[in-house]
Structures are given as C-alpha cells and as structure tokens.
Design a protein around this motif. Structure first.
Motif, PDB file in Angstrom:
ATOM      1  N   PRO A  30       0.728  -1.107  -0.071  1.00 10.29           N
ATOM      2  CA  PRO A  30       0.117  -0.128  -0.034  1.00 10.29           C
ATOM      3  C   PRO A  30       0.591   1.473   0.219  1.00 10.29           C
ATOM      4  O   PRO A  30       1.727   1.441   0.655  1.00 10.29           O
ATOM      5  CB  PRO A  30      -0.737   0.246   1.073  1.00 10.29           C
ATOM      6  N   LEU A  31       0.555   2.290  -0.500  1.00  9.37           N
ATOM      7  CA  LEU A  31       1.188   3.254  -1.145  1.00  9.37           C
ATOM      8  C   LEU A  31       0.836   4.512   0.315  1.00  9.37           C
ATOM      9  O   LEU A  31      -0.634   4.925  -0.034  1.00  9.37           O
ATOM     10  CB  LEU A  31       0.464   4.139  -2.234  1.00  9.37           C
ATOM     11  N   THR A  32       1.644   5.289   0.952  1.00  7.57           N
ATOM     12  CA  THR A  32       1.717   5.638   1.605  1.00  7.57           C
ATOM     13  C   THR A  32       2.336   7.385   1.575  1.00  7.57           C
ATOM     14  O   THR A  32       3.098   7.337   0.769  1.00  7.57           O
ATOM     15  CB  THR A  32       2.417   5.628   3.392  1.00  7.57           C
ATOM     16  N   GLU A  33       1.670   8.580   2.470  1.00  8.09           N
ATOM     17  CA  GLU A  33       2.520   9.486   2.218  1.00  8.09           C
ATOM     18  C   GLU A  33       4.311   9.643   1.707  1.00  8.09           C
ATOM     19  O   GLU A  33       4.796   9.895   1.176  1.00  8.09           O
ATOM     20  CB  GLU A  33       1.911  10.612   3.667  1.00  8.09           C
ATOM     21  N   GLN A  34       4.158   8.745   3.435  1.00  6.43           N
ATOM     22  CA  GLN A  34       6.359   8.040   3.174  1.00  6.43           C
ATOM     23  C   GLN A  34       6.728   8.310   2.198  1.00  6.43           C
ATOM     24  O   GLN A  34       7.387   8.590   0.981  1.00  6.43           O
ATOM     25  CB  GLN A  34       5.846   7.898   4.862  1.00  6.43           C
ATOM     26  N   ASP A  35       5.568   6.564   2.278  1.00  7.42           N
ATOM     27  CA  ASP A  35       6.523   5.821   0.225  1.00  7.42           C
ATOM     28  C   ASP A  35       6.373   7.233  -0.755  1.00  7.42           C
ATOM     29  O   ASP A  35       7.376   7.174  -1.517  1.00  7.42           O
ATOM     30  CB  ASP A  35       5.837   4.604  -0.356  1.00  7.42           C
ATOM     31  N   LEU A  36       5.441   7.751  -0.979  1.00  7.71           N
ATOM     32  CA  LEU A  36       5.453   8.481  -1.704  1.00  7.71           C
ATOM     33  C   LEU A  36       7.001   9.827  -1.866  1.00  7.71           C
ATOM     34  O   LEU A  36       6.413  10.240  -3.099  1.00  7.71           O
ATOM     35  CB  LEU A  36       3.490   9.467  -2.461  1.00  7.71           C
ATOM     36  N   ALA A  37       6.659  10.294  -0.535  1.00  2.43           N
ATOM     37  CA  ALA A  37       7.605  11.423  -0.526  1.00  2.43           C
ATOM     38  C   ALA A  37       8.778  11.223  -0.912  1.00  2.43           C
ATOM     39  O   ALA A  37      10.041  11.618  -1.584  1.00  2.43           O
ATOM     40  CB  ALA A  37       7.209  11.762   0.637  1.00  2.43           C
ATOM     41  N   ALA A  38       8.835   9.675  -0.593  1.00  8.20           N
ATOM     42  CA  ALA A  38      10.662   9.166  -1.293  1.00  8.20           C
ATOM     43  C   ALA A  38      10.927   8.833  -2.750  1.00  8.20           C
ATOM     44  O   ALA A  38      11.477   9.159  -2.979  1.00  8.20           O
ATOM     45  CB  ALA A  38      10.681   7.973   0.080  1.00  8.20           C
ATOM     46  N   LEU A  39       9.722   8.414  -3.287  1.00  7.83           N
ATOM     47  CA  LEU A  39       9.292   8.581  -4.317  1.00  7.83           C
ATOM     48  C   LEU A  39       9.532   9.428  -5.446  1.00  7.83           C
ATOM     49  O   LEU A  39       9.738   9.567  -6.682  1.00  7.83           O
ATOM     50  CB  LEU A  39       8.125   7.257  -4.305  1.00  7.83           C
ATOM     51  N   SER A 142      -5.553   8.032  -4.263  1.00  4.01           N
ATOM     52  CA  SER A 142      -6.833   9.025  -3.230  1.00  4.01           C
ATOM     53  C   SER A 142      -5.374  10.646  -3.458  1.00  4.01           C
ATOM     54  O   SER A 142      -5.611  11.760  -4.023  1.00  4.01           O
ATOM     55  CB  SER A 142      -7.309   9.186  -2.642  1.00  4.01           C
ATOM     56  N   LEU A 143      -4.735  10.132  -2.555  1.00  6.82           N
ATOM     57  CA  LEU A 143      -2.380  10.218  -2.698  1.00  6.82           C
ATOM     58  C   LEU A 143      -2.224  10.754  -3.704  1.00  6.82           C
ATOM     59  O   LEU A 143      -1.861  12.054  -3.809  1.00  6.82           O
ATOM     60  CB  LEU A 143      -2.020   8.970  -1.778  1.00  6.82           C
ATOM     61  N   LEU A 144      -2.300   9.919  -4.631  1.00  9.60           N
ATOM     62  CA  LEU A 144      -1.576  10.433  -6.361  1.00  9.60           C
ATOM     63  C   LEU A 144      -2.043  11.447  -7.131  1.00  9.60           C
ATOM     64  O   LEU A 144      -1.935  12.423  -7.515  1.00  9.60           O
ATOM     65  CB  LEU A 144      -1.904   9.134  -7.580  1.00  9.60           C
ATOM     66  N   LEU A 145      -3.823  12.003  -7.064  1.00 12.20           N
ATOM     67  CA  LEU A 145      -4.525  12.296  -7.492  1.00 12.20           C
ATOM     68  C   LEU A 145      -4.675  13.792  -6.531  1.00 12.20           C
ATOM     69  O   LEU A 145      -4.577  14.722  -7.052  1.00 12.20           O
ATOM     70  CB  LEU A 145      -5.991  11.764  -7.164  1.00 12.20           C
ATOM     71  N   LYS A 146      -4.235  14.066  -5.386  1.00 11.52           N
ATOM     72  CA  LYS A 146      -4.118  14.734  -4.207  1.00 11.52           C
ATOM     73  C   LYS A 146      -2.167  15.295  -4.173  1.00 11.52           C
ATOM     74  O   LYS A 146      -2.020  16.804  -4.816  1.00 11.52           O
ATOM     75  CB  LYS A 146      -3.375  14.898  -3.004  1.00 11.52           C
ATOM     76  N   HIS A 147      -1.450  14.742  -5.612  1.00 16.61           N
ATOM     77  CA  HIS A 147      -0.445  15.703  -5.886  1.00 16.61           C
ATOM     78  C   HIS A 147      -0.387  15.449  -7.110  1.00 16.61           C
ATOM     79  O   HIS A 147       0.799  15.011  -7.853  1.00 16.61           O
ATOM     80  CB  HIS A 147       0.750  14.326  -5.400  1.00 16.61           C
ATOM     81  N   GLU A 148      -1.552  15.207  -7.822  1.00 16.76           N
ATOM     82  CA  GLU A 148      -1.218  14.568  -9.924  1.00 16.76           C
ATOM     83  C   GLU A 148      -0.151  15.796 -10.130  1.00 16.76           C
ATOM     84  O   GLU A 148       0.592  15.280 -11.147  1.00 16.76           O
ATOM     85  CB  GLU A 148      -2.625  15.082  -9.980  1.00 16.76           C
TER      86      GLU A 148
END
Length: 165
Positions: A30-39, A142-148
């Motif tokens: 599952p993708l978390t805010e922390q994972d996305l920030a690292a990516l 939803s997380l991806l769309l937030k940072h689209e």
C-alpha cells in the motif's frame, strides 16, 4: 474446434479482470504519504543526474544515487512504486492531451462533431480510476490525485529521460 487464442482481440471479462486486480492488490504494497515522498525524492534526484547527462552510465549512476538519497530500502520497492506512477500518470497524461485536443476542436463547426464525440468517449473511459482503485486501493489513488500536478510533471520528465536512454 476453435483455439482459445483464436479470439485474442476480445476484451477480458470484466468480472475476471476485477478478480485479477483484487488478487494483485493483495501482493501490492500500500502506498503511504511517506512512500510517495520517498518516490518523489528518488525521481527528483534521478532526474537531476540523468537529465543533463545522456547515456546508460548516467542512468545507472542516477539510479544508484537516487536510491541512496531517497531512503528507499531496495530497488524492488522503487520499481513497484515507479510502475504504479508510470501506469497511472501515463493515463492521466493521455487525459490531459485529449482535453487539449477537445478545446482545440470546440471552435470548429459541426464538421468536427464526430471527432469531438470520439474524444469525449475516450476521455470518459480514461478518466475512470476504478481499475486502479481495485488494484492499488482507494487511499493510494486518492494520494496520487492529491499530488497529481507534481507527479504528472515528474512523469513527463522521466519518460523523456528514459526514452532517450
């Protein structure tokens, strides 16, 4: 007797596809805010090295350095995350291009009605995120769309760099 492969252009049964997506979701991290920030940090670091310097050596160096700086544990985790970003934002990029084309066609007369209709149908199909939600989860999408906006920009840059090799 016809072969199973005779009708290879037929679309998959949506019920089977949904079941496959749910099965793949069980295997997905599952993708978390922390994972996305690292990516994002990984991709920004990768691009800082690879954009100005073409070539395979630069790509390898960019990957190694970005992996270290991002804090991501291993290449497999990066590749799974990048695969999700490529797939989702490749589709979002296409949506943007179709919207631009539709805007161009709005000023044209009735001769463009058929083309506008086709574009609207394709937009409706591409704007659906249900298969991504089934495969990756509502929270991840939803997380991806937030940072689209930011992720779409990174997607375009990564595609350019990786396409040139």
């Amino acid at each position: 007797m016809p072969s199973f492969f005779d009708n290879w252009k037929a679309s998959a049964d949506p019920g089977v596809q949904a079941a496959d997506d749910r099965t793949l979701r069980l295997a997905a991290h599952p993708l978390t805010e922390q994972d996305l920030a690292a990516l994002i940090h990984y991709q920004e670091t990768f691009l800082a090295i690879a954009e100005p310097t073409p070539g395979a050596e630069a790509l390898a160096r960019a990957h190694s350095e970005a992996l270290k700086v991002s804090g991501l544990a291993d290449s497999r985790h990066v590749e799974q995350g990048n695969a999700l970003l490529r797939s989702f934002f490749g589709q979002r990029w296409a949506v943007g291009k179709l919207r631009d084309k539709l805007k161009q066609l709005e000023s044209r007369g009735p001769e463009a009605d058929e083309l506008r209709g086709k574009i609207r149908n394709e937009l409706a199909r591409l704007e659906r995120t249900d298969s991504f939600v089934r495969r990756y989860g509502e929270e991840s999408i939803s997380l991806l769309l937030k940072h689209e906006e930011k992720l779409l920009g990174l997607h375009s840059r990564m595609t350019r760099v990786l396409s040139r090799g």
